[in-house]
Design a protein around this motif. Structure first.
Motif, PDB file in Angstrom:
ATOM      1  N   ARG A 154       0.833  -1.214   0.000  1.00 11.49           N
ATOM      2  CA  ARG A 154       0.000   0.000   0.000  1.00 11.49           C
ATOM      3  C   ARG A 154       0.863   1.257   0.000  1.00 11.49           C
ATOM      4  NH1 ARG A 154      -2.967  -2.916   4.121  1.00 11.49           N
ATOM      5  NH2 ARG A 154      -4.820  -3.886   3.214  1.00 11.49           N
ATOM      6  N   VAL A 155       1.998   1.206   0.685  1.00 13.84           N
ATOM      7  CA  VAL A 155       2.904   2.352   0.671  1.00 13.84           C
ATOM      8  C   VAL A 155       3.446   2.576  -0.740  1.00 13.84           C
ATOM      9  CG1 VAL A 155       5.086   3.267   1.546  1.00 13.84           C
ATOM     10  CG2 VAL A 155       3.528   2.086   3.098  1.00 13.84           C
ATOM     11  N   ARG A 156       3.883   1.509  -1.402  1.00 13.38           N
ATOM     12  CA  ARG A 156       4.381   1.645  -2.775  1.00 13.38           C
ATOM     13  C   ARG A 156       3.292   2.144  -3.705  1.00 13.38           C
ATOM     14  NH1 ARG A 156       6.350  -3.518  -1.564  1.00 13.38           N
ATOM     15  NH2 ARG A 156       4.929  -4.447  -3.093  1.00 13.38           N
ATOM     16  N   GLN A 157       2.065   1.660  -3.491  1.00 11.67           N
ATOM     17  CA  GLN A 157       0.952   2.101  -4.307  1.00 11.67           C
ATOM     18  C   GLN A 157       0.687   3.593  -4.115  1.00 11.67           C
ATOM     19  OE1 GLN A 157      -3.037   0.771  -3.150  1.00 11.67           O
ATOM     20  NE2 GLN A 157      -3.444   0.228  -5.276  1.00 11.67           N
ATOM     21  N   ALA A 158       0.710   4.048  -2.870  1.00 11.46           N
ATOM     22  CA  ALA A 158       0.473   5.465  -2.592  1.00 11.46           C
ATOM     23  C   ALA A 158       1.575   6.333  -3.194  1.00 11.46           C
ATOM     24  CB  ALA A 158       0.373   5.699  -1.090  1.00 11.46           C
ATOM     25  N   MET A 210       0.934   6.613  -6.867  1.00 12.50           N
ATOM     26  CA  MET A 210      -0.168   7.545  -7.132  1.00 12.50           C
ATOM     27  C   MET A 210       0.290   8.993  -6.989  1.00 12.50           C
ATOM     28  SD  MET A 210      -3.263   5.462  -5.222  1.00 12.50           S
ATOM     29  CE  MET A 210      -4.487   6.731  -5.589  1.00 12.50           C
ATOM     30  N   ALA A 211       1.195   9.233  -6.050  1.00  5.73           N
ATOM     31  CA  ALA A 211       1.765  10.577  -5.922  1.00  5.73           C
ATOM     32  C   ALA A 211       2.573  10.928  -7.168  1.00  5.73           C
ATOM     33  CB  ALA A 211       2.637  10.667  -4.676  1.00  5.73           C
ATOM     34  N   GLY A 212       3.278   9.944  -7.721  1.00 11.02           N
ATOM     35  CA  GLY A 212       4.014  10.175  -8.958  1.00 11.02           C
ATOM     36  C   GLY A 212       3.090  10.484 -10.117  1.00 11.02           C
ATOM     37  N   VAL A 213       1.939   9.813 -10.185  1.00 13.09           N
ATOM     38  CA  VAL A 213       0.956  10.100 -11.236  1.00 13.09           C
ATOM     39  C   VAL A 213       0.449  11.535 -11.116  1.00 13.09           C
ATOM     40  CG1 VAL A 213      -1.333   9.505 -12.097  1.00 13.09           C
ATOM     41  CG2 VAL A 213       0.273   7.694 -11.488  1.00 13.09           C
ATOM     42  N   ALA A 214       0.145  11.940  -9.881  1.00  8.93           N
ATOM     43  CA  ALA A 214      -0.347  13.310  -9.676  1.00  8.93           C
ATOM     44  C   ALA A 214       0.729  14.335 -10.029  1.00  8.93           C
ATOM     45  CB  ALA A 214      -0.797  13.492  -8.225  1.00  8.93           C
ATOM     46  N   ASN A 259      -1.653  21.338  -5.752  1.00 10.09           N
ATOM     47  CA  ASN A 259      -2.331  20.869  -4.546  1.00 10.09           C
ATOM     48  C   ASN A 259      -2.748  19.404  -4.675  1.00 10.09           C
ATOM     49  OD1 ASN A 259      -2.640  23.063  -2.490  1.00 10.09           O
ATOM     50  ND2 ASN A 259      -3.481  24.162  -4.236  1.00 10.09           N
ATOM     51  N   SER A 260      -3.090  18.979  -5.886  1.00 13.44           N
ATOM     52  CA  SER A 260      -3.396  17.563  -6.086  1.00 13.44           C
ATOM     53  C   SER A 260      -2.159  16.716  -5.811  1.00 13.44           C
ATOM     54  CB  SER A 260      -3.889  17.328  -7.517  1.00 13.44           C
ATOM     55  OG  SER A 260      -5.128  17.974  -7.744  1.00 13.44           O
ATOM     56  N   THR A 261      -0.984  17.213  -6.245  1.00 12.54           N
ATOM     57  CA  THR A 261       0.255  16.487  -5.981  1.00 12.54           C
ATOM     58  C   THR A 261       0.546  16.431  -4.490  1.00 12.54           C
ATOM     59  OG1 THR A 261       1.162  17.129  -8.125  1.00 12.54           O
ATOM     60  CG2 THR A 261       2.729  16.433  -6.439  1.00 12.54           C
ATOM     61  N   GLU A 262       0.410  17.560  -3.800  1.00 14.86           N
ATOM     62  CA  GLU A 262       0.671  17.588  -2.364  1.00 14.86           C
ATOM     63  C   GLU A 262      -0.296  16.665  -1.619  1.00 14.86           C
ATOM     64  OE1 GLU A 262       0.840  21.443  -0.659  1.00 14.86           O
ATOM     65  OE2 GLU A 262       2.159  22.260  -2.200  1.00 14.86           O
ATOM     66  N   ALA A 317       0.553   9.419   0.768  1.00 16.59           N
ATOM     67  CA  ALA A 317       1.673   8.474   0.816  1.00 16.59           C
ATOM     68  C   ALA A 317       2.306   8.472   2.206  1.00 16.59           C
ATOM     69  CB  ALA A 317       2.707   8.834  -0.247  1.00 16.59           C
ATOM     70  N   HIS A 318       2.462   9.655   2.807  1.00 19.92           N
ATOM     71  CA  HIS A 318       2.960   9.729   4.191  1.00 19.92           C
ATOM     72  C   HIS A 318       2.011   8.982   5.135  1.00 19.92           C
ATOM     73  CE1 HIS A 318       6.429  12.368   3.941  1.00 19.92           C
ATOM     74  NE2 HIS A 318       5.774  13.131   3.092  1.00 19.92           N
ATOM     75  N   MET A 319       0.707   9.133   4.922  1.00 16.16           N
ATOM     76  CA  MET A 319      -0.268   8.454   5.770  1.00 16.16           C
ATOM     77  C   MET A 319      -0.136   6.939   5.629  1.00 16.16           C
ATOM     78  SD  MET A 319      -4.449   8.747   5.728  1.00 16.16           S
ATOM     79  CE  MET A 319      -4.596   7.704   4.284  1.00 16.16           C
TER      80      MET A 319
END
Length: 499
Positions: free
Chosen positions: A91-95, A98-102, A158-161, A167-169
């Motif tokens: 789940r961490v890798r997935q998050a 997803m941050a990279g996509v944003a 803001n979508s990226t942040e 991802a931190h969560m």
């Protein structure tokens, strides 16, 4: 009015009408209402206030305080092979992905496409009797298209942040899953130790009962006993054997549980030997407890990152009310007719470039609903964070109270066992000398058995209280700097233009 003036005013009228409708799409006072608690504002009770404050937070390998190498080995196995931790890590890798996509949405986007096809041009009302009528030619093209979001209002950033905060969560939730796994193994291991101790008590009881039966037989054979005494001595034996079998079952089930928690099969659990747990000095409470919980308990950290992510979600919703401006363009070659690759010649070049602007005019309340959803999501995250923080302090206070009580109960339980043992010894000597009947011996033995069980339960509870207190303090899995600031978790204010 002259026709030329009408033609000039028409675009201005359309623009003014669009801006007027755009002005009608306001936030309507929609804003978050939740407020996060400050950790140091929460009152602490006497248990926390009076606890020693001269120690550090728990060590990362806090279970080593029990001094059992086998426990250390199994927790290492669990951290390496647990499916639960594997899912949390995924789940961490997935998050992060997803941050990279944003984040990619903020960069220049370039796409290429080309087609090579033969086209038959019929004669009809659309194509007409032109040069291509009733012919088959190449109809080819190749193009490079690009787009770049100017992000004037911070929608993409803001979508990226927000994705990074999530991802931190996920990382904090992975630490929480690891802490829960370690705590579950320790608790199951303590249960295994308790079952072994209880089995020893029952086995000792069975041995005593067999000795009493032998003594009753001797008294009967010597003419000073009765058949009733022999029958009384035989009666508890089947139940004691049943208790032994039940405890053997509990030991086997505890082994299976530990093996499953570690991601191993029952065969691995069968290799578990009897635990050798011991606990020395009690864990002392660190200083600045409430505030430092923000960086120590993974669940508190995760809920705080969730608040930060929801705050960025409100900023994204705000940006939706503004015009969206992107820079777009394309560069391509195209040719109808000629050779298959003739479209690649320079004279077939075409291009376009310019801004693409979209302005919300009328959306049936969609933007306000999206902002309302984001604001409500922020309030939910804040309430969840507040509840997590309150529960964290309650949990620590509970475990401190429990630990102090277990220390006292251990002393009382030891005194009760010593007294019960003395009573049983006196009754047994009196029975051997014919000064009392078997009933007094049985009562003394039952009391001793009960007090020994209580003593073992208190000891197991004391060991568990230590594990629960360490878990409540974060288990040594401190987040360090991986905690959002107050600015990141603060609710964004509604821009003046949207009020």
């Amino acid at each position: 009015m002259p026709r030329r003036i009408n033609r000039a005013l028409l675009p201005l009228s359309v623009l003014a009408f669009s801006l007027g409708l755009g002005g009608c799409i306001g936030t309507g006072g929609i804003a978050p209402q939740g407020k996060a608690l400050e950790a140091n504002e929460l009152a602490t009770d006497e248990a926390i206030a009076h606890a020693a404050r001269d120690a550090n937070w728990p060590a990362a390998q806090w279970w080593q305080a029990y001094g059992d190498p086998q426990l250390n080995h199994w927790i290492d196995l669990a951290v390496q092979g647990s499916p639960t931790l594997a899912m949390a890590a995924a789940r961490v890798r997935q998050a992060r992905s997803m941050a990279g996509v944003a984040e990619a949405a903020e960069s220049l986007q370039i796409n290429g496409d080309s087609t090579l096809k033969r086209h038959n041009w019929p004669t009809d009302q659309f194509y007409g009797p032109g040069e291509l009528a009733n012919s088959t030619t190449w109809d080819n093209n190749a193009a490079l298209g690009f787009s770049y979001a100017l992000d004037l209002w911070g929608r993409e950033s803001n979508s990226t942040e927000r994705a990074v905060d999530l991802a931190h969560m996920s990382a904090a939730e992975a630490r929480q899953a690891q802490l829960e796994l370690q705590n579950n193994i320790v608790r199951a291991y303590i249960e295994l130790s308790l079952h072994y101790a209880q089995r020893d008590i029952v086995a000792a009881t069975l041995k005593q009962q067999q000795q009493i039966l032998e003594l009753a037989q001797k008294r009967l054979n010597g003419g000073i006993g009765t058949h009733f005494e022999v029958s009384q001595a035989e009666t508890p034996l089947p139940e004691t054997h049943r208790q032994l079998d039940a405890l053997d079952e509990e030991i086997a089930l505890s082994r299976n549980q530990i093996a499953a928690l570690a991601g191993k099969g029952p065969g691995a659990g069968a290799q578990l030997q009897r635990p050798t747990l011991s606990l020395g000095a009690a864990l002392k409470l660190p200083s600045a407890l409430p505030a430092e919980l923000l960086g120590q308990r993974p669940d508190v950290v995760a809920s705080r990152w969730q608040v930060a992510a929801q705050a960025r979600g409100i900023e994204v919703a705000h940006a939706g009310f503004y015009p969206n401006v992107d820079l777009v363009g394309s560069l391509g070659y195209m040719a109808t007719g000629g050779g298959a690759l003739e479209f690649l010649t320079g004279k077939k070049l075409n291009y376009n470039v310019g801004p693409a602007i979209s302005l919300p005019i009328f959306d049936g309340g969609r933007l306000r609903a999206e902002l309302g959803e984001a604001s409500a999501g922020y309030d939910i995250a804040v309430a969840h964070y507040n509840q997590t923080l309150v529960n964290a302090l309650k949990n620590i206070s509970d475990q401190l109270i429990r630990r102090e009580s277990m220390d006292k109960q251990q002393t009382f339980a030891a005194e009760s066992v010593a007294t019960a043992q003395k009573t049983y010894d006196i009754a047994m000597i009196a029975y051997q000398r014919g000064l009392t009947d078997y009933l007094n011996v049985l009562n003394a033995q039952t009391l001793l058995f009960k007090q020994q069980q209580v003593q073992q339960q208190v000891q197991a509870a004391r060991l568990s209280a230590h594990a629960e207190l360490v878990t409540a303090l974060g288990g040594g899995l401190g987040a360090g700097k991986d905690v959002p600031t107050a600015e990141q978790t603060a609710a964004p204010k509604t821009p003046a233009l949207l009020r």
